[in-house]
Write an enzyme that holds these catalytic residues in place. Structure first.
Site, mmCIF file in Angstrom:
data_model
loop_
_atom_site.group_PDB
_atom_site.id
_atom_site.type_symbol
_atom_site.label_atom_id
_atom_site.label_comp_id
_atom_site.label_asym_id
_atom_site.label_seq_id
_atom_site.Cartn_x
_atom_site.Cartn_y
_atom_site.Cartn_z
ATOM 1 N N HIS A 1 45.528 41.652 36.725
ATOM 2 C CA HIS A 1 44.559 42.013 35.693
ATOM 3 C C HIS A 1 44.043 40.781 34.959
ATOM 4 C CE1 HIS A 1 46.266 46.361 35.443
ATOM 5 N NE2 HIS A 1 45.421 46.209 36.422
ATOM 6 N N CYS B 1 33.461 42.895 48.958
ATOM 7 C CA CYS B 1 33.321 43.224 47.538
ATOM 8 C C CYS B 1 34.658 43.114 46.812
ATOM 9 C CB CYS B 1 32.745 44.629 47.362
ATOM 10 S SG CYS B 1 33.746 45.948 48.077
#
Length: 555
Positions: A189, A487
């Site tokens: 994260h 992506c």
């Protein structure tokens, strides 16, 4: 290492940036609350504990409202931890047994943490996020400040064990020049949020604890290095690099292309309607990944066709004449939905997720396709649609057949598991395009949970095993004249992006803030060089050697 001693430490760089400044260290976590009998009544302690949980949830939710995309999703998940009924029940039980509010909160979250840390599956949030919620809640219960970003009137480089999402989202970029963390990996994260905000960062720097407050450091993300107490010549070189990068980022955005004018579409990843403005601002040539989960998460039932169509229309309207690739709902694993994934699974990462869950709930699949088709008909964007987590030719064929019932012109699949890469030639024969999600592809190829901090060294898409699978997809795309994009987070690593092009990738999609660095790196190399870099990387035995080989050839 003593304070002021010259040294160079290595880690995983995020982006291409360089920063130089004096270090400020993140304060240490609050100490474990002592397990002593409470001097207050159980009712008073319970009121304190519940109030602390509610205050934590409200604080994190307020930070989430300032964020967009992945940052908002992460913070929303954190706020739900503090609101979880099972946590409240456990804290209440401990308080009624005589624990103080702070001790009850500590024991409850520690139990939750131990369960998550001990599991190998792809779970809700990583351990550091649980720690952050626990620390904030204990601080509120004690009436003290929670550990966070140091306050400073002068710019500094932040050094920490790890950064909580709530802190990363609100970093003051006029003050925090860069950050260096001991933990984390390229898909943690912390790394994802650093890319979204365009922050110079280095994660997984094992010796970062040796850097002292007040040390002057140079953080070079491209080289994955932190130089402590740099020489005068090193400082001059860093200053020149920062000036060159600032000038490069100030230039008007141009379409992505290699040095020999080979076009490479540079697209943006967006997680909600809120991400549109940033994508346009940084010169995205369209959207390579429009995540649709924001419409579903937190809901007790699937949103209506009308609700979905309104949201999709807003995004498509912002990109007239440009490609917008819409990924269908990717639920399951760490993102379960009550109305889609109702059965408990022992290993959710290998369970009913992505296209499997959608094909098992065809009504939800069809309503989403209907909404996308309706939005596409109302706008001038070139709408593409793709299914997540496709593993077999049969899944690709079934999805393609259903999607074409809605007259959608470009129907593709995500390549996120090894089987779809190995069968890329057959899957692309029944699909219009492929988009590679390198985060999950890396995780499944190396059998290493990408949210488990202790496995950060296995999370690099530079690994030759991952690159070989990407090459399979690139070759199949070239043979069948089908577009192949990336992506995942790998697309945002500038030099790795060049390698991906050498493997046959035709478009790259990333967080908007990463576009400038990738655009600049691509412009420095020809297609022949990109293919040579790819050959060098594939010939290596591990991710570190692959990166070193390409760095040696490129610089």
């Amino acid at each position: 290492m003593g304070k002021g001693a010259h040294a160079q430490l290595s880690g995983m760089g995020i982006g291409n940036g360089t920063a130089m400044g004096v270090v400020r260290r993140m304060p240490d976590p609050l100490p474990e609350p002592v397990d002593i009998p409470s001097a207050r009544t159980a009712a008073e302690e319970l009121s304190c504990a519940v109030g602390a949980l509610e205050e934590t949830a409200a604080f994190i939710r307020s930070r989430g409202e300032q964020a967009v995309g992945a940052a908002r999703e992460i913070l929303d998940a954190q706020s739900l931890m503090a609101e979880d009924p099972s946590v409240h029940e456990d804290v209440s039980r401990l308080v009624m047994a005589g624990k103080t509010a702070a001790r009850a909160i500590f024991e409850s979250f520690s139990s939750f943490r131990a369960i998550v840390a001990g599991l190998d599956s792809y779970l809700a949030e990583r351990v550091s996020d649980i720690d952050d919620v626990m620390q904030r809640t204990i601080a509120y219960a004690r009436g003290v400040a929670a550990p966070g970003i140091p306050e400073s009137e002068t710019p500094f480089v932040l050094v920490a064990r790890d950064l909580a999402p709530a802190d990363t989202v609100t970093l003051d970029l006029t003050t925090v020049l860069a950050f260096v963390t001991t933990e984390g990996g390229p898909t943690s994260h912390t790394a994802i949020l650093a890319r979204e905000k365009g922050i110079v960062a280095l994660v997984a720097v094992a010796d970062a604890q040796s850097i002292a407050d007040g040390d002057l450091v140079i953080v070079d993300a491209a080289k994955g290095a932190v130089t402590v107490s740099p020489s005068e010549s090193e400082q001059k070189a860093a200053t020149a690099a920062m000036e060159e990068r600032a000038a490069q980022r100030a230039r008007p955005a141009t379409p992505g292309a290699l040095a020999d004018a080979t076009p490479i579409s540079l697209l943006a990843n967006i997680g909600s309607v809120d991400g549109v403005d940033e994508a346009v601002k940084y010169g995205a040539e369209g959207v390579g990944l429009f995540r649709t989960e924001f419409l579903f998460f937190g809901a007790t039932a699937a949103p209506s066709v009308e609700e979905q169509q309104a949201a999709y229309t807003k995004v498509l309207t912002a990109f007239p004449g440009q490609k917008v690739v819409i990924r269908l709902l990717d639920a399951g694993a760490d993102k379960p939905l009550e109305f889609l994934n109702s059965e408990a699974e022992q290993n959710p990462a290998l369970g009913q997720r992505g296209i499997r869950a959608l094909l098992a709930n065809e009504g939800i699949l069809r309503s989403q396709l209907q909404a996308i088709a309706g939005a596409a008909g109302q706008t001038e964007a070139d709408a593409w649609v793709m299914a997540p987590m496709v593993a077999t030719v049969e899944e690709a064929r079934s999805f393609s057949a259903i999607a074409r019932e809605f007259d959608l012109k470009s129907v593709g699949i995500m390549v996120e598991v090894p089987s779809s890469a190995i069968l890329a030639d057959r899957i692309l024969a029944v699909s219009d395009f492929a988009s590679i999600g390198t985060n999950d592809l890396t995780q499944y190829t190396l059998a290493a949970d990408r949210l488990q901090g202790s496995l950060a060294s296995f999370q690099s898409a530079w690994h030759p095993a991952v690159l070989r699978l990407i090459a399979e997809v690139g070759s199949a795309g070239a043979a069948l004249h089908k577009p192949v994009g990336v992506c995942g987070e790998a697309a945002a690593e500038p030099l790795l992006a060049v390698v991906l092009v050498g493997l046959g990738v035709t478009s790259l999609s990333m967080s908007a803030a990463a576009l400038a660095d990738v655009r600049d790196e691509l412009s420095r190399h020809t297609l022949a060089q990109a293919k040579e870099f790819a050959r060098l990387a594939l010939a290596a035995d591990n991710a570190e050697d692959a990166l070193a080989a390409v760095l040696g050839a490129a610089r």
